[in-house]
Design a protein around this motif. Structure first.
Motif, mmCIF file in Angstrom:
data_model
loop_
_atom_site.group_PDB
_atom_site.id
_atom_site.type_symbol
_atom_site.label_atom_id
_atom_site.label_comp_id
_atom_site.label_asym_id
_atom_site.label_seq_id
_atom_site.Cartn_x
_atom_site.Cartn_y
_atom_site.Cartn_z
ATOM 1 N N THR A 98 39.411 19.860 45.719
ATOM 2 C CA THR A 98 38.544 20.813 45.041
ATOM 3 C C THR A 98 38.302 22.054 45.897
ATOM 4 O O THR A 98 38.149 23.163 45.374
ATOM 5 N N MET A 99 38.260 21.864 47.228
ATOM 6 C CA MET A 99 38.113 23.029 48.113
ATOM 7 C C MET A 99 39.274 23.999 47.930
ATOM 8 O O MET A 99 39.098 25.213 47.814
ATOM 9 N N ALA A 100 40.487 23.467 47.893
ATOM 10 C CA ALA A 100 41.661 24.326 47.714
ATOM 11 C C ALA A 100 41.649 24.984 46.336
ATOM 12 O O ALA A 100 41.990 26.159 46.191
ATOM 13 N N LEU A 101 41.238 24.206 45.320
ATOM 14 C CA LEU A 101 41.226 24.753 43.968
ATOM 15 C C LEU A 101 40.213 25.882 43.814
ATOM 16 O O LEU A 101 40.399 26.777 42.993
ATOM 17 N N SER A 102 39.131 25.862 44.598
ATOM 18 C CA SER A 102 38.138 26.934 44.482
ATOM 19 C C SER A 102 38.744 28.279 44.879
ATOM 20 O O SER A 102 38.486 29.307 44.248
ATOM 21 N N SER A 103 39.571 28.292 45.927
ATOM 22 C CA SER A 103 40.230 29.542 46.334
ATOM 23 C C SER A 103 41.250 29.982 45.297
ATOM 24 O O SER A 103 41.363 31.171 44.977
ATOM 25 N N VAL A 104 41.981 29.019 44.772
ATOM 26 C CA VAL A 104 42.975 29.339 43.750
ATOM 27 C C VAL A 104 42.287 29.919 42.511
ATOM 28 O O VAL A 104 42.767 30.878 41.895
ATOM 29 N N PHE A 105 41.128 29.353 42.164
ATOM 30 C CA PHE A 105 40.398 29.857 41.001
ATOM 31 C C PHE A 105 39.988 31.311 41.198
ATOM 32 O O PHE A 105 40.125 32.149 40.300
ATOM 33 N N VAL A 106 39.459 31.640 42.382
ATOM 34 C CA VAL A 106 38.992 33.006 42.660
ATOM 35 C C VAL A 106 40.150 33.989 42.552
ATOM 36 O O VAL A 106 40.025 35.054 41.930
ATOM 37 N N VAL A 107 41.301 33.649 43.138
ATOM 38 C CA VAL A 107 42.456 34.545 43.086
ATOM 39 C C VAL A 107 42.946 34.682 41.641
ATOM 40 O O VAL A 107 43.229 35.784 41.163
ATOM 41 N N GLY A 108 43.041 33.563 40.932
ATOM 42 C CA GLY A 108 43.506 33.611 39.550
ATOM 43 C C GLY A 108 42.575 34.391 38.649
ATOM 44 O O GLY A 108 43.015 35.151 37.777
ATOM 45 N N ASN A 109 41.283 34.229 38.854
ATOM 46 C CA ASN A 109 40.311 34.973 38.051
ATOM 47 C C ASN A 109 40.429 36.469 38.304
ATOM 48 O O ASN A 109 40.331 37.285 37.382
ATOM 49 N N SER A 110 40.676 36.861 39.558
ATOM 50 C CA SER A 110 40.843 38.277 39.885
ATOM 51 C C SER A 110 42.109 38.844 39.255
ATOM 52 O O SER A 110 42.136 39.987 38.785
ATOM 53 N N LEU A 111 43.179 38.063 39.237
ATOM 54 C CA LEU A 111 44.450 38.548 38.696
ATOM 55 C C LEU A 111 44.372 38.826 37.197
ATOM 56 O O LEU A 111 45.212 39.549 36.655
ATOM 57 N N ARG A 112 43.364 38.294 36.519
ATOM 58 C CA ARG A 112 43.210 38.584 35.094
ATOM 59 C C ARG A 112 42.960 40.067 34.850
ATOM 60 O O ARG A 112 43.215 40.570 33.750
ATOM 61 N N LEU A 113 42.458 40.775 35.864
ATOM 62 C CA LEU A 113 42.220 42.214 35.706
ATOM 63 C C LEU A 113 43.517 42.991 35.522
ATOM 64 O O LEU A 113 43.492 44.135 35.055
ATOM 65 N N ARG A 114 44.640 42.402 35.888
ATOM 66 C CA ARG A 114 45.919 43.094 35.675
ATOM 67 C C ARG A 114 46.215 43.272 34.199
ATOM 68 O O ARG A 114 47.006 44.124 33.815
ATOM 69 N N ARG A 115 45.552 42.476 33.354
ATOM 70 C CA ARG A 115 45.794 42.565 31.912
ATOM 71 C C ARG A 115 44.829 43.536 31.226
ATOM 72 O O ARG A 115 44.818 43.617 29.997
ATOM 73 N N PHE A 116 44.028 44.266 32.022
ATOM 74 C CA PHE A 116 43.086 45.215 31.420
ATOM 75 C C PHE A 116 43.847 46.283 30.632
ATOM 76 O O PHE A 116 44.810 46.858 31.118
ATOM 77 N N ARG A 117 43.394 46.525 29.419
ATOM 78 C CA ARG A 117 44.019 47.540 28.567
ATOM 79 C C ARG A 117 42.990 48.590 28.178
ATOM 80 O O ARG A 117 41.861 48.251 27.831
ATOM 81 N N PRO A 118 43.373 49.876 28.210
ATOM 82 C CA PRO A 118 42.421 50.926 27.811
ATOM 83 C C PRO A 118 42.191 50.896 26.301
ATOM 84 O O PRO A 118 42.975 50.295 25.564
#
Length: 792
Positions: free
Chosen positions: A772-792
């Protein structure tokens, strides 16, 4: 190593001393705690301010010029980290060294170097290799340890053979880092992983060699919650736990680094120069010159399919350019002599020659890159709080783990159970997710924003956008184009529109006044042939009121109503009505009269009224509608007359009560302050020198990137493209980014807050804690990468 020298302003606005900015590449950071410790240590040096970015592995240090960068490196290495001075990711804007302008020897010219592919990351390859090897070794250990039916005689020794290389070889990076930091009396995430895995492995070795766990036929299962046993733990082994924690930490570190690399990819591409070389035109030759040696005034040839290496003005050729890299727009833009082009845009059709207007370090591309890098280095208020918490987090966790071990050991549950509970505390509390929460989200957001032509000054801007409820819009150059165009043409009976434009355009083309240029441009578009054949003579400007002359032998007069009154030219009632209607709309009017026949001395008769006004930008009305739909109050602020202001407001959909006209440049900041005193949180959008004070006064300054350098520097957000629709897009991106950062930090804190009591209570298996410790870091990075899909 490159440094950026700047002047530091004193309290009275004067210059007190120069400061130097040095960038350090820092190695060995594994969590936000590491970055916070380095930043705090550097900040203790006299006159030094530092910002350490865990995501990029860079420290940006501002210090007095007399300070040796070696002292900065020593301060970092004294903490157990590696540091070397590094060239800035983006070179500072400065004058370049002049390049020689002589023709090259005959022979083939070297082709411009191709853009290098993204360099491989050796550390990423090492992490991947170790993580996958350890995963292959760990899966059989877990499978056998979890299933008593698969536990053959002496299975535990089989697990030892597989787990030992995982813990020692796979976890060596954690152990060596923990030992290095221990020598400096500090602790990091690596300390927690190392102590936890070595405790599990050491306990297992003790029970195998000195307890009863090494006997043939020994069986045990695996539980979500550690279970006390009747042998006081002497027959309990944690080989699967030690292997699983190491493997989970390696996999998490690999996925985290790969995610950070992807997050930084867009902004890193932006920071790279658009071209390494430019072809400078000297006489009839083209000289390949490094782009950083091209000077303003040099002429640069750009072939079809190439990227413009510098900002400049087209002086030869016509083409179409793809400006998507700078503005986010996919529609090609036609350019001809006189048109401005920007570094980073792509020439699509034909060769053009560009006269350089800015050195490479001062191009809009370089300014964008510096803005992106600066934004990524900052921290939100909540991230600064997280940094302060994480600084003390690891030592506190070590004490809590020791307390947990002693408590369960002496309480009668057995030392095996106590070791398991203590290990769970160490592993589950790793604060790596806290350090990734802000930098990864900022890296993705600033990179995505740069793709869309939206540049954020820093994370503090994100917090300002959340409170904005009023947007003050400068009129000229922001809501409008700032260029006069012919809006309405009214003629008397029997007079054709083309005839009016041919005569008026031929006369006004001889003048440089903005109104004259607008009429001449309309004529060139409508009647280019007639305009080109016109015979114009005796042109004379009349005291700023108009112009007179002969066109094809016919006397023509163009100008204001006052000019016509002075010359005794009657204005019919229908022309008077057209003048009044144009005045109500805030337009500038030009009356046109010419004589009958070819007699230059014949009586002049009024033939037409031409209404010229500033043109509303395409998309301004849509932008205002979007602001209103999001609960924002748009206010129009202008120095223009009330009629012109109200006309523009009506065209874009701003309430007449929210129009402030005839405001002097020095009063714009006062108007913003007045709104703030009334309880509004104000965002100011402007583009000129006269907007700079208001941009600085506002809670959020938004500068149009096509505006003046002073306005851009005063703004918190810069819009590269001159489209007002980017304003609500910028606010949405900023708010989405802030929401992502808050979500990252919430879940990172929530994970620790929820899991730590479970571990202390002995209700969490160490292996589950590691995963779960490792997954917490993966979650943070994955959640941040969702911003790449931002559309105007």
């Amino acid at each position: 190593m490159a440094t950026d020298v700047a002047e530091q302003a004193g309290p009275a606005g004067g210059t007190t001393s120069a400061v130097v900015t040095t960038e350090l590449a820092v190695t060995g950071m594994t969590c936000g705690t590491c970055a916070a410790r380095i930043q705090r240590r550097l900040g203790r040096l006299p006159g030094v301010e530092a910002s350490v970015n865990y995501a990029s592995g860079r420290a940006r240090v501002t210090h007095p010029p007399e300070q040796d960068p070696a002292e900065l490196v020593a301060a970092v290495t004294a903490l157990g980290f590696g540091a070397t001075p590094a060239a800035p990711l983006v070179p500072p804007g400065s004058a370049s060294v002049p390049a020689p302008r002589s023709a090259p020897e005959d022979g083939p010219r070297p082709a411009p170097p191709a853009v290098a592919a993204e360099a491989p990351d050796p550390e990423l390859s090492v992490l991947r290799h170790r993580a996958l090897v350890c995963l292959a070794l760990t899966i059989p250990v877990i499978a056998v340890s979890m299933n008593p039916a698969w536990q053959f005689r002496y299975w535990q020794w089989f697990c030892l053979v597989l787990a030992a290389p995982v813990v020692i070889w796979g976890g060596w990076r954690f152990h060596s880092a923990a030992a290095r930091h221990l020598r400096h009396l500090s602790a990091t995430m690596d300390t927690l992983v190392s102590v936890g895995t070595l405790a599990a492995f050491g306990w297992s070795l003790w029970t195998l060699f000195f307890g009863g766990a090494g006997l043939g036929g020994m069986r045990h299962g695996i539980y979500l919650i550690p279970q006390p046993d009747q042998f006081d733990g002497s027959r309990t082994i944690y080989l699967e736990t030690a292997a699983a924690i190491t493997t989970a930490a390696l996999l998490g570190r690999w996925i985290e680094r790969r995610g950070r690399r992807r997050a930084l990819g867009v902004s890193a591409a932006l920071m790279a120069p658009p071209a390494a070389e430019a072809r400078v035109v000297v006489a009839d030759r083209e000289l390949p010159v490094p782009v950083d040696r091209v000077q303003p005034g040099d002429r640069v040839a750009v072939a079809a399919g190439e990227t413009f290496p510098v900002d400049g003005r087209v002086v030869e050729g016509r083409s179409s350019i793809d400006a998507g890299a700078m503005t986010g727009e996919s529609t090609p833009v036609d350019v001809e002599p006189g048109a401005e082009v920007l570094a980073g845009t792509r020439n699509e059709i034909a060769r053009v020659v560009v006269e350089t207007t800015r050195a490479a370090g001062d191009t809009q591309w370089a300014r964008m890159a510096r803005r992106v890098q600066s934004a990524q280095e900052g921290k939100t208020a909540i991230q600064r709080l997280a940094d302060r918490v994480s600084t003390w987090f690891v030592p506190v966790v070590m004490l809590v783990a020791l307390f947990t071990l002693l408590f369960w050991g002496v309480s009668g549950e057995g030392w095996g159970f106590a070791v398991a509970a203590g290990m769970a505390v160490l592993v589950v509390a790793c604060p790596c997710a806290l350090g990734l929460a802000t930098p990864t989200a900022l890296a993705v957001a600033t990179g995505r924003g740069a793709q869309l032509g939206i540049l954020l000054r820093g994370p503090e801007v994100l917090e300002s956008t959340r409170r904005v409820d009023t947007i003050v819009l400068d009129k000229t150059g922001t809501v409008t184009t700032g260029r006069m165009t012919l809006r309405v043409l009214t003629t008397t009976g029997g007079v054709g529109r083309d005839e009016v434009l041919a005569r008026a355009g031929a006369l006004e083309a001889r003048l440089e006044h903005p109104v004259a240029r607008a009429i001449a441009a309309a004529a060139r578009d409508a009647v280019p042939v007639a305009l080109g054949r016109a015979d114009v003579a005796d042109v004379a400007a009349l005291d700023g009121l108009g112009v007179t002359g002969t066109v094809d032998g016919v006397r023509v007069l163009a100008g204001r109503r006052r000019l016509f009154d002075e010359h005794g030219v009657a204005v019919p009632a229908d022309m008077d009505a057209a003048l009044d209607d144009a005045a109500r709309r805030g337009a500038t009017t030009v009356l046109l009269a010419w004589s009958d026949g070819a007699d230059p001395d014949g009586a002049l008769r009024t033939r037409a009224v031409l209404a010229v006004a500033d043109t509303v930008r395409e998309g301004s009305a849509d932008a205002v509608a979007e602001m209103r739909s999001r609960g924002l109050r748009p206010v129009l602020l202008t120095g223009d007359n009330p009629a012109a202001a109200q006309a523009v407001a009506a065209e874009v959909g701003i309430d007449p009560r929210d129009v402030v006209a005839e405001v002097l440049p020095t009063e714009k900041a006062d108007e913003v302050r007045r709104l703030q005193e009334g309880g509004a949180t104000v965002a100011m959008v402007g583009d000129g020198v006269n907007d700079a004070a208001a941009l600085a006064q506002s809670d959020l300054g938004v500068a149009m990137g096509t505006g003046t350098a002073m306005a851009i520097e005063a703004g918190d957000v810069t819009l590269v493209r001159d489209d007002l629709r980017a304003v609500p897009d910028a606010l949405r991106l900023a708010r989405r980014t802030l929401s992502t950062i808050r979500g990252n930090l919430f879940w990172a804190f929530a994970y620790n807050v929820a899991a730590l009591p479970l571990a202390v209570s002995g209700l969490l298996n160490p292996m589950i804690a590691g995963v779960t410790m490792a997954l917490s870091s993966v979650f943070v990075v994955g959640n941040s990468l969702r911003l790449r899909r931002f559309r105007p």
